[in-house]
Design an enzyme around this catalytic site. Structure first.
Site, short mmCIF file in Angstrom:
data_model
loop_
_atom_site.label_atom_id
_atom_site.label_comp_id
_atom_site.label_asym_id
_atom_site.label_seq_id
_atom_site.Cartn_x
_atom_site.Cartn_y
_atom_site.Cartn_z
N ARG A 124 31.80 -4.92 40.30
CA ARG A 124 31.73 -4.80 41.76
C ARG A 124 30.61 -3.88 42.25
O ARG A 124 30.70 -3.33 43.34
CB ARG A 124 33.08 -4.37 42.35
CG ARG A 124 34.19 -5.39 42.11
CD ARG A 124 35.36 -5.23 43.06
NE ARG A 124 36.45 -6.11 42.66
CZ ARG A 124 37.49 -5.74 41.93
NH1 ARG A 124 37.60 -4.48 41.53
NH2 ARG A 124 38.41 -6.60 41.60
N LYS A 146 17.41 -7.87 49.17
CA LYS A 146 17.87 -9.25 49.00
C LYS A 146 17.89 -9.60 47.53
O LYS A 146 16.88 -9.41 46.84
CB LYS A 146 16.94 -10.22 49.74
CG LYS A 146 17.22 -10.32 51.21
CD LYS A 146 16.57 -11.57 51.76
CE LYS A 146 16.77 -11.70 53.24
NZ LYS A 146 16.13 -12.92 53.76
N GLU A 188 2.19 -13.24 50.30
CA GLU A 188 3.16 -12.43 51.05
C GLU A 188 2.46 -11.28 51.79
O GLU A 188 2.92 -10.82 52.84
CB GLU A 188 4.26 -11.87 50.13
CG GLU A 188 5.13 -12.93 49.46
CD GLU A 188 6.11 -13.64 50.40
OE1 GLU A 188 6.18 -13.29 51.60
OE2 GLU A 188 6.81 -14.55 49.92
N LYS A 230 7.33 -3.92 55.50
CA LYS A 230 8.63 -4.48 55.14
C LYS A 230 9.75 -3.48 55.39
O LYS A 230 10.82 -3.83 55.90
CB LYS A 230 8.64 -4.95 53.68
CG LYS A 230 9.99 -5.57 53.32
CD LYS A 230 9.94 -6.70 52.35
CE LYS A 230 11.33 -7.32 52.23
NZ LYS A 230 11.42 -8.29 51.15
N GLU A 240 19.81 -9.03 58.06
CA GLU A 240 19.17 -10.21 58.63
C GLU A 240 20.03 -10.92 59.66
O GLU A 240 20.33 -12.10 59.52
CB GLU A 240 18.78 -11.19 57.51
CG GLU A 240 17.78 -12.22 57.98
CD GLU A 240 17.32 -13.12 56.82
OE1 GLU A 240 17.85 -13.01 55.72
OE2 GLU A 240 16.42 -13.91 57.07
N ARG A 244 15.08 -9.11 61.10
CA ARG A 244 14.59 -9.29 59.73
C ARG A 244 14.11 -10.71 59.47
O ARG A 244 13.33 -10.95 58.54
CB ARG A 244 15.68 -8.90 58.73
CG ARG A 244 15.20 -9.00 57.30
CD ARG A 244 16.12 -8.37 56.29
NE ARG A 244 15.57 -8.55 54.95
CZ ARG A 244 15.99 -7.92 53.87
NH1 ARG A 244 16.97 -7.04 53.98
NH2 ARG A 244 15.44 -8.14 52.70
N ASN A 248 10.74 -14.17 57.25
CA ASN A 248 10.80 -15.55 56.78
C ASN A 248 9.65 -16.39 57.33
O ASN A 248 9.67 -17.61 57.21
CB ASN A 248 12.13 -16.19 57.17
CG ASN A 248 13.23 -15.76 56.23
OD1 ASN A 248 13.10 -15.92 55.03
ND2 ASN A 248 14.28 -15.17 56.78
N HIS A 251 8.43 -19.38 55.53
CA HIS A 251 9.36 -19.57 54.42
C HIS A 251 10.31 -20.75 54.61
O HIS A 251 10.89 -21.23 53.63
CB HIS A 251 10.18 -18.30 54.18
CG HIS A 251 9.44 -17.28 53.35
ND1 HIS A 251 8.24 -16.74 53.75
CD2 HIS A 251 9.70 -16.74 52.13
CE1 HIS A 251 7.81 -15.89 52.83
NE2 HIS A 251 8.68 -15.87 51.83
N HIS A 255 10.09 -22.59 51.45
CA HIS A 255 11.21 -22.73 50.51
C HIS A 255 11.49 -24.20 50.23
O HIS A 255 11.76 -24.60 49.09
CB HIS A 255 12.49 -22.11 51.10
CG HIS A 255 12.64 -20.65 50.79
ND1 HIS A 255 13.49 -19.83 51.49
CD2 HIS A 255 12.06 -19.87 49.85
CE1 HIS A 255 13.42 -18.61 51.01
NE2 HIS A 255 12.56 -18.60 50.01
N HIS A 267 6.20 -19.73 44.30
CA HIS A 267 6.73 -19.33 45.61
C HIS A 267 5.61 -19.07 46.62
O HIS A 267 5.62 -19.61 47.73
CB HIS A 267 7.60 -18.08 45.45
CG HIS A 267 8.15 -17.57 46.74
ND1 HIS A 267 9.15 -18.22 47.43
CD2 HIS A 267 7.83 -16.48 47.48
CE1 HIS A 267 9.42 -17.55 48.55
NE2 HIS A 267 8.64 -16.48 48.60
#
Lengths: 367, 367
Positions: A124, A146, A188, A230, A240, A244, A248, A251, A255, A267
């Site tokens: 956990r 993330k 990026e 960032k 997000e 945030r 993206n 993206h 993606h 990517h």
């Protein structure tokens, strides 16, 4: 008559925290002593990949220390899945690691994402430190918490928000990165400039040669720009819910293109296509013009990244992948767009906005 | 000389939250309208198991509504693993669910734990509502936000803290529960009384027959006692840094016995053994006496739960499983012990304390 009793359970706020990012050249050899001084007592577990080991980075980090490690093979996005995650988690358990463990993620985006996720769910949750070794991971994935793995249907389908306890960026590790990976990861950085900082865009334009020659002093500045941008966005909206989402940029279609190519596109290469697609949507929506899109395309091309979608990707597959976007509502995602370089377009306080399906279809046809 | 630049990333505190637990008899048929009114817009996904479906609970919840569902087969702890988790996550993705999804966990501890974990990591987290249908889940696992699956080596090895958005407890669902499950699940109620409330212990003693006859009014009171006690502990320490550990009373050796039996022991049956073992450790440590242990053993026996460890479990296997405890530090866990009924023993502010390996070995020999 139905009788109901009611109780309320309070979920207290978590305490605010913080973590440090350290940026330098040739710092890999001194990182361990820093880790020891911060997290001396707990068990350590290194997650890395075969490329990183071959480049000698693991040896440099450990300098002969005997630390349980997992080497992801094959390296790359195709290993970022639940099967690999389970294999890593089982190795961690075999090493009798407790809740005071620190996971060290040494590598690129795949390593950082899967290692962060493993740390998030092992017993956990245990600590993770990110030690990114690629342009992509140093610019983006190592910061912000993330984590996740891909499913057979979509990128980062399963994961968690799990902040690192520290990030160590050694730009010397970029020296050994293969050319295609190196260039794709720079996309990026272009994205950060586009959404947040025109001055940074100019810096990139003025230092293209030094960046391509991997000059450490310039790479440190690039890393610093990226981390600052960032960090600022992530601090304002860590999970997000709105702001945030600007990260993206490029993206949503990026993606989808990455998935549709079966990961033949890296990517960053896919995001480059997504950035151009976003630019074309901006033109359709009256937010941008041909000149700006051409300026961005010129920079991406100068960095050696293609901005055309490969011929073998079908437009139908691409549209289906767009509909499966993680943030889709009623099978249709929202899009981040810019007003001008350095400034994201917002509408009614939202940073990801509605774009008609027919607009996206038209743009996808032209890609 | 190594030059390092440093940036700090702030991780803001999360907002405090809360959720409601509703307790009643025959409320399953009206729960859906409550869910619709709270979470009207998002997609719904039910996770349940074959026993719950056979008992008619799923039909009662849905009343003919068409909702995507996953039925765990076979039911029970043997399905609480990463393979089943992946299968559930993939079914959720096939249903095109977005981030506004609500997962409904209808069933016992296995369903609640795995469904909560699936919700925690699907697209980095969606809402989950717990609708527990067993004595175990209603007393314990549906509340408090612990989710997870077992590995081949240990219980709840991988998981997350993920609080439900609501909990609905219908004690009428207990009517159809098979006798062994029903009785084993009552052990968590005994545990709550032992760690927190002597009055509750007396209530259980005075209502043993009504409980075994599954009388709704008494079962509602039992549910209320359990939820109140558990909520109070969880609110004080949601991520189990210290105080929440008291809920692990009887669980250190209990979990180990459950693993060592290859899940032939039900969770509650294993915890009953663990509670007696804790009592024997208390005697060894001068915190308890034979009388108290016998009083507890008498109650567990009256509830129809065995307190002896099955002959086919080897003591070596059991000791190894104890060393693999999730909370172990240097391969040795800490133990929760009580001073008297209703009061956990603390030492220097710690609720889980050190117990010598030789003490545990002596007790395990006598089990």
């Amino acid at each position: 008559l139905i009788r109901m009793q009611e109780l309320t359970v309070k979920v207290p706020a978590t305490k605010p925290g913080e973590y440090k990012i350290e940026i330098g050249t040739g710092i890999l050899g001194v990182v361990w002593s820093k880790i020891e001084s911060h997290f001396g007592r707990g068990g350590k577990f290194v997650i890395t990949d075969a490329n990183v080991v071959a480049a000698g980075h693991l040896d440099k980090l450990l300098s002969g220390r005997n630390v349980p490690s997992y080497v992801i093979t094959p390296p790359g996005e195709s290993s970022k899945n639940m099967v690999m995650l389970v294999s890593i988690l089982e190795a961690m358990e075999q090493a009798y690691l407790g809740r005071d463990t620190v996971v060290l993620a040494l590598g690129g985006g795949t390593v950082g994402d899967i290692a962060g996720f493993a740390a998030a769910i092992f017993k956990r949750g245990v600590a993770v430190m990110q030690i990114p070794t690629t342009t992509l991971a140093q610019a983006d994935s190592a910061i912000g918490g993330k984590t996740g793995v891909d499913s057979s249907l979509s990128k980062n389908a399963f994961g968690a928000f799990w902040h690192p306890s520290a990030v160590y960026i050694d730009v010397a590790t970029l020296k050994t990165l293969d050319d295609r990976q190196y260039k794709a990861g720079l996309v990026e950085s272009v994205k950060h400039a586009l959404i947040a900082d025109e001055k940074y865009f100019k810096f990139l334009e003025n230092n293209l040669d030094a960046i391509l020659q991997r000059q450490p002093d310039v790479l440190e500045k690039v890393a610093y720009y990226n981390c600052r941008i960032k960090a600022e966005v992530v601090e304002a909206d860590p999970t997000e819910t709105n702001q945030r989402r600007m990260l993206n940029y490029g993206h949503t279609i990026g993606h989808a293109a990455e998935m549709a190519s079966g990961f033949e596109l890296l990517h960053g290469e896919a995001v480059a296509i997504g950035i151009i697609a976003a630019g074309m949507i901006e033109i359709e929506m009256g937010l941008g013009d041909d000149n700006r899109v051409e300026m961005v395309r010129k920079m991406l091309t100068a960095l050696g990244v293609h901005t055309e979608i490969p011929r073998n990707i079908s437009k139908t597959t691409l549209m289906d992948a767009i509909r499966r976007d993680k943030k889709a509502i009623n099978k249709w995602p929202r899009f981040v767009l810019i007003d001008k370089i350095g400034s994201v377009h917002s509408k009614e306080g939202q940073w990801a906005i509605e774009v008609g399906q027919e607009v996206v279809e038209r743009v996808v046809e032209k890609l």
